[in-house]
Design a protein around this motif. Structure first.
Motif, PDB file in Angstrom:
ATOM      1  N   GLU A 133       0.814  -1.212   0.000  1.00 39.14           N
ATOM      2  CA  GLU A 133       0.000   0.000   0.000  1.00 39.14           C
ATOM      3  C   GLU A 133       0.855   1.272   0.000  1.00 39.14           C
ATOM      4  O   GLU A 133       0.579   2.217  -0.722  1.00 39.14           O
ATOM      5  CB  GLU A 133      -0.901  -0.013   1.234  1.00 39.14           C
ATOM      6  N   ARG A 134       1.939   1.289   0.810  1.00 41.50           N
ATOM      7  CA  ARG A 134       2.733   2.514   0.951  1.00 41.50           C
ATOM      8  C   ARG A 134       4.008   2.483   0.119  1.00 41.50           C
ATOM      9  O   ARG A 134       4.801   3.422   0.165  1.00 41.50           O
ATOM     10  CB  ARG A 134       3.046   2.745   2.428  1.00 41.50           C
ATOM     11  N   GLY A 135       4.213   1.405  -0.627  1.00 38.37           N
ATOM     12  CA  GLY A 135       5.371   1.347  -1.523  1.00 38.37           C
ATOM     13  C   GLY A 135       6.691   1.150  -0.806  1.00 38.37           C
ATOM     14  O   GLY A 135       7.751   1.411  -1.362  1.00 38.37           O
ATOM     15  N   MET A 136       6.656   0.694   0.448  1.00 35.97           N
ATOM     16  CA  MET A 136       7.888   0.576   1.229  1.00 35.97           C
ATOM     17  C   MET A 136       8.703  -0.658   0.806  1.00 35.97           C
ATOM     18  O   MET A 136       9.929  -0.620   0.790  1.00 35.97           O
ATOM     19  CB  MET A 136       7.568   0.511   2.725  1.00 35.97           C
ATOM     20  N   VAL A 137       8.020  -1.749   0.485  1.00 36.90           N
ATOM     21  CA  VAL A 137       8.731  -2.934   0.000  1.00 36.90           C
ATOM     22  C   VAL A 137       9.290  -2.663  -1.404  1.00 36.90           C
ATOM     23  O   VAL A 137      10.397  -3.073  -1.746  1.00 36.90           O
ATOM     24  CB  VAL A 137       7.807  -4.172   0.015  1.00 36.90           C
ATOM     25  N   ALA A 138       8.524  -1.900  -2.187  1.00 35.69           N
ATOM     26  CA  ALA A 138       8.994  -1.540  -3.533  1.00 35.69           C
ATOM     27  C   ALA A 138      10.306  -0.778  -3.459  1.00 35.69           C
ATOM     28  O   ALA A 138      11.188  -0.959  -4.300  1.00 35.69           O
ATOM     29  CB  ALA A 138       7.923  -0.722  -4.255  1.00 35.69           C
ATOM     30  N   ILE A 139      10.468   0.068  -2.435  1.00 36.94           N
ATOM     31  CA  ILE A 139      11.734   0.789  -2.274  1.00 36.94           C
ATOM     32  C   ILE A 139      12.864  -0.211  -2.052  1.00 36.94           C
ATOM     33  O   ILE A 139      13.955  -0.067  -2.611  1.00 36.94           O
ATOM     34  CB  ILE A 139      11.645   1.788  -1.093  1.00 36.94           C
ATOM     35  N   ASP A 140      12.592  -1.252  -1.254  1.00 35.69           N
ATOM     36  CA  ASP A 140      13.635  -2.263  -1.015  1.00 35.69           C
ATOM     37  C   ASP A 140      14.027  -2.983  -2.303  1.00 35.69           C
ATOM     38  O   ASP A 140      15.145  -3.476  -2.429  1.00 35.69           O
ATOM     39  CB  ASP A 140      13.148  -3.288   0.026  1.00 35.69           C
ATOM     40  N   PHE A 141      13.094  -3.062  -3.239  1.00 38.63           N
ATOM     41  CA  PHE A 141      13.398  -3.671  -4.541  1.00 38.63           C
ATOM     42  C   PHE A 141      13.993  -2.656  -5.512  1.00 38.63           C
ATOM     43  O   PHE A 141      14.324  -3.003  -6.642  1.00 38.63           O
ATOM     44  CB  PHE A 141      12.133  -4.281  -5.154  1.00 38.63           C
ATOM     45  N   GLY A 142      14.084  -1.393  -5.112  1.00 43.08           N
ATOM     46  CA  GLY A 142      14.597  -0.369  -6.013  1.00 43.08           C
ATOM     47  C   GLY A 142      13.624  -0.034  -7.138  1.00 43.08           C
ATOM     48  O   GLY A 142      14.034   0.421  -8.200  1.00 43.08           O
ATOM     49  N   VAL A 143      12.338  -0.241  -6.870  1.00 43.95           N
ATOM     50  CA  VAL A 143      11.325   0.076  -7.884  1.00 43.95           C
ATOM     51  C   VAL A 143      11.171   1.584  -7.983  1.00 43.95           C
ATOM     52  O   VAL A 143      11.144   2.264  -6.963  1.00 43.95           O
ATOM     53  CB  VAL A 143       9.975  -0.559  -7.481  1.00 43.95           C
ATOM     54  N   TYR A 144      11.134   2.129  -9.186  1.00 44.04           N
ATOM     55  CA  TYR A 144      10.880   3.561  -9.284  1.00 44.04           C
ATOM     56  C   TYR A 144       9.723   3.888 -10.195  1.00 44.04           C
ATOM     57  O   TYR A 144       9.474   5.039 -10.515  1.00 44.04           O
ATOM     58  CB  TYR A 144      12.138   4.329  -9.688  1.00 44.04           C
ATOM     59  N   GLY A 145       8.977   2.892 -10.597  1.00 44.79           N
ATOM     60  CA  GLY A 145       7.790   3.162 -11.397  1.00 44.79           C
ATOM     61  C   GLY A 145       7.092   1.851 -11.669  1.00 44.79           C
ATOM     62  O   GLY A 145       7.533   0.800 -11.225  1.00 44.79           O
ATOM     63  N   ALA A 146       6.004   1.932 -12.390  1.00 43.70           N
ATOM     64  CA  ALA A 146       5.306   0.722 -12.793  1.00 43.70           C
ATOM     65  C   ALA A 146       5.012   0.860 -14.286  1.00 43.70           C
ATOM     66  O   ALA A 146       4.796   1.979 -14.753  1.00 43.70           O
ATOM     67  CB  ALA A 146       4.019   0.553 -11.993  1.00 43.70           C
ATOM     68  N   PRO A 147       4.992  -0.226 -15.058  1.00 45.95           N
ATOM     69  CA  PRO A 147       5.341  -1.577 -14.593  1.00 45.95           C
ATOM     70  C   PRO A 147       6.842  -1.842 -14.601  1.00 45.95           C
ATOM     71  O   PRO A 147       7.569  -1.280 -15.412  1.00 45.95           O
ATOM     72  CB  PRO A 147       4.654  -2.451 -15.646  1.00 45.95           C
ATOM     73  N   GLU A 148       7.250  -2.692 -13.676  1.00 40.21           N
ATOM     74  CA  GLU A 148       8.598  -3.239 -13.681  1.00 40.21           C
ATOM     75  C   GLU A 148       8.458  -4.741 -13.460  1.00 40.21           C
ATOM     76  O   GLU A 148       7.553  -5.173 -12.745  1.00 40.21           O
ATOM     77  CB  GLU A 148       9.446  -2.636 -12.552  1.00 40.21           C
ATOM     78  N   THR A 149       9.326  -5.510 -14.089  1.00 39.88           N
ATOM     79  CA  THR A 149       9.253  -6.956 -13.944  1.00 39.88           C
ATOM     80  C   THR A 149      10.638  -7.502 -13.613  1.00 39.88           C
ATOM     81  O   THR A 149      11.603  -7.214 -14.327  1.00 39.88           O
ATOM     82  CB  THR A 149       8.714  -7.613 -15.231  1.00 39.88           C
ATOM     83  N   PHE A 150      10.720  -8.245 -12.522  1.00 41.08           N
ATOM     84  CA  PHE A 150      11.992  -8.833 -12.095  1.00 41.08           C
ATOM     85  C   PHE A 150      12.008 -10.315 -12.460  1.00 41.08           C
ATOM     86  O   PHE A 150      11.026 -11.015 -12.250  1.00 41.08           O
ATOM     87  CB  PHE A 150      12.176  -8.702 -10.583  1.00 41.08           C
ATOM     88  N   LEU A 151      13.138 -10.769 -13.023  1.00 43.77           N
ATOM     89  CA  LEU A 151      13.350 -12.203 -13.215  1.00 43.77           C
ATOM     90  C   LEU A 151      14.065 -12.726 -11.975  1.00 43.77           C
ATOM     91  O   LEU A 151      15.128 -12.204 -11.609  1.00 43.77           O
ATOM     92  CB  LEU A 151      14.231 -12.458 -14.448  1.00 43.77           C
TER      93      LEU A 151
END
Lengths: 201, 175
Positions: A136-154
């Motif tokens: 909800e707050r994008g905090m886990v996304a920060i740990d993944f280094g996400v900076y936008g959507a969509p992003e896909t990790f292998l």
């Protein structure tokens, strides 16, 4: 005297040519920059295990998922999406196709407007995800280094990030770029499973 | 064309070039500084009891780069991600994290890209040494121009007379 003059004039030519050479080099460098995408940053997580997290399930927030859902012994995709992201809508049909082919995709819903909207999206457009994480707050996304959507990790069978793809996954970049990488990961997983089987017997 | 015209002309062009370069550089500097002053987002919500922590927080958000809006710091950017990173920086600084800890945290997630002071590595050497190389090349060119210019200017009386003689000889031949 004549020799000194020719050496001086050739030096002059050299000096005159230098800025031209420098200019051409700069032009080539900048021209290449025109066709490169600055948003395609390689992930700092490549080669590292996925970060630890605990996130609620999007359908049932009383259920918590941990990073164990990404360490299944099989390679998988982690897809970051949100209903506010038009490109996510564009890629959704193709994710459904991949899921139908049996490719496991974990969904990470990233800072969505509301959980109800996200669930409604999955109910109407189809749910390609084996697990649905609700960030909800994008905090886990920060740990993944996400900076936008969509992003896909292998992610490989050991739960390590192998590649980060920025932008939509579509038929073209899947068949040209991602599918070969994913098949390689599947072979690695098979080999690892074979070794483990060999040790046991 | 006289000899004095030959030598003085390049000098005045160089002077013109340098002065116009200087003017345009100052203009760009003024514009950059004024636009930077406008871009600051509101930071009122971040309250600190310790002024040292507050100054560390301000220092950090002006050196951390927003990964989404790539040419802005997280202090400049209005992007939601920049706000999240400001919030995270705030929480870490409030919890007593050092500057290096916050920077390491961001670099571990977003790569060297996230920090406006790249580390010195072989892959980043050009960033660190490039400007120095450009200045050195520029200085070398200026020195070379000045020296070759002054050599031309220092013709002795006898050489000047020889030059004049050669020129008249050449004119005679072509006629």
């Amino acid at each position: 005297m004549a020799e000194a003059q020719t050496s001086k004039s050739s030096l002059r030519w050299l000096v005159l040519a230098l800025p031209l050479v420098a200019f051409l080099a700069l032009t080539v460098f900048l021209l290449r920059g025109l066709f490169s995408d600055p948003t395609e940053l390689s992930s700092a997580l490549v080669g590292k295990p996925v970060p630890a997290f605990s996130l609620p399930d999007i359908y049932d927030t009383s259920t918590e998922h941990t990073e164990a859902v990404l360490k299944t012994g099989e390679p998988l995709l982690l897809n970051v999406w949100a209903t506010w992201c038009p490109t996510c809508r564009a890629e959704h049909a193709f994710l459904n196709e991949l899921a139908a082919q049996g490719i496991p995709i974990v969904g990470l819903n990233y800072k969505d407007d509301s959980r109800a909207k996200a669930v409604n999206w999955l109910n109407t457009l189809g749910d390609p995800y084996v697990v649905n994480l609700f960030d909800e707050r994008g905090m886990v996304a920060i740990d993944f280094g996400v900076y936008g959507a969509p992003e896909t990790f292998l992610i490989n069978h050991e739960g390590e990030v192998v590649y980060r793809h920025v932008g939509d996954v579509n038929a073209r970049n899947w068949s040209q770029l991602l599918a070969p990488m994913f098949q390689q990961l599947q072979q690695q997983a098979k080999a690892a499973a074979g070794e483990r089987g060999g040790e046991q017997s | 064309m006289t000899t004095s015209a030959l030598t003085s002309q390049p000098h005045s062009t160089w002077r013109q070039l340098f002065s116009s370069l200087f003017v345009s550089f100052s203009l760009v500097l003024v514009l950059a500084l004024s636009s930077q002053a406008q871009a600051q987002v509101s930071l009122e919500q971040y309250k600190f009891d310790d002024p040292a922590q507050e100054s560390l927080f301000r220092e950090l958000i002006n050196e951390l780069r927003c990964p989404k809006c790539q040419n802005q710091t997280i202090a400049d950017s209005d992007a939601p991600l920049a706000k999240d990173l400001r919030d995270r920086t705030y929480l870490m600084v409030k919890d007593g994290a050092t500057k290096q800890q916050v920077v390491d945290y961001m670099v571990a997630r977003y790569g060297d890209f996230a920090y406006y002071r790249p580390p010195v590595r072989t892959s980043t050497l050009v960033l660190w040494l490039g400007p120095l190389a450009v200045v050195l090349i520029g200085a070398a060119v200026v020195l070379w121009r000045v020296r070759s210019g002054s050599e031309e200017a220092q013709l002795s009386e006898a050489e000047l007379a020889q030059l004049a003689r050669l020129q008249t000889e050449k004119q005679d031949k072509s006629e």
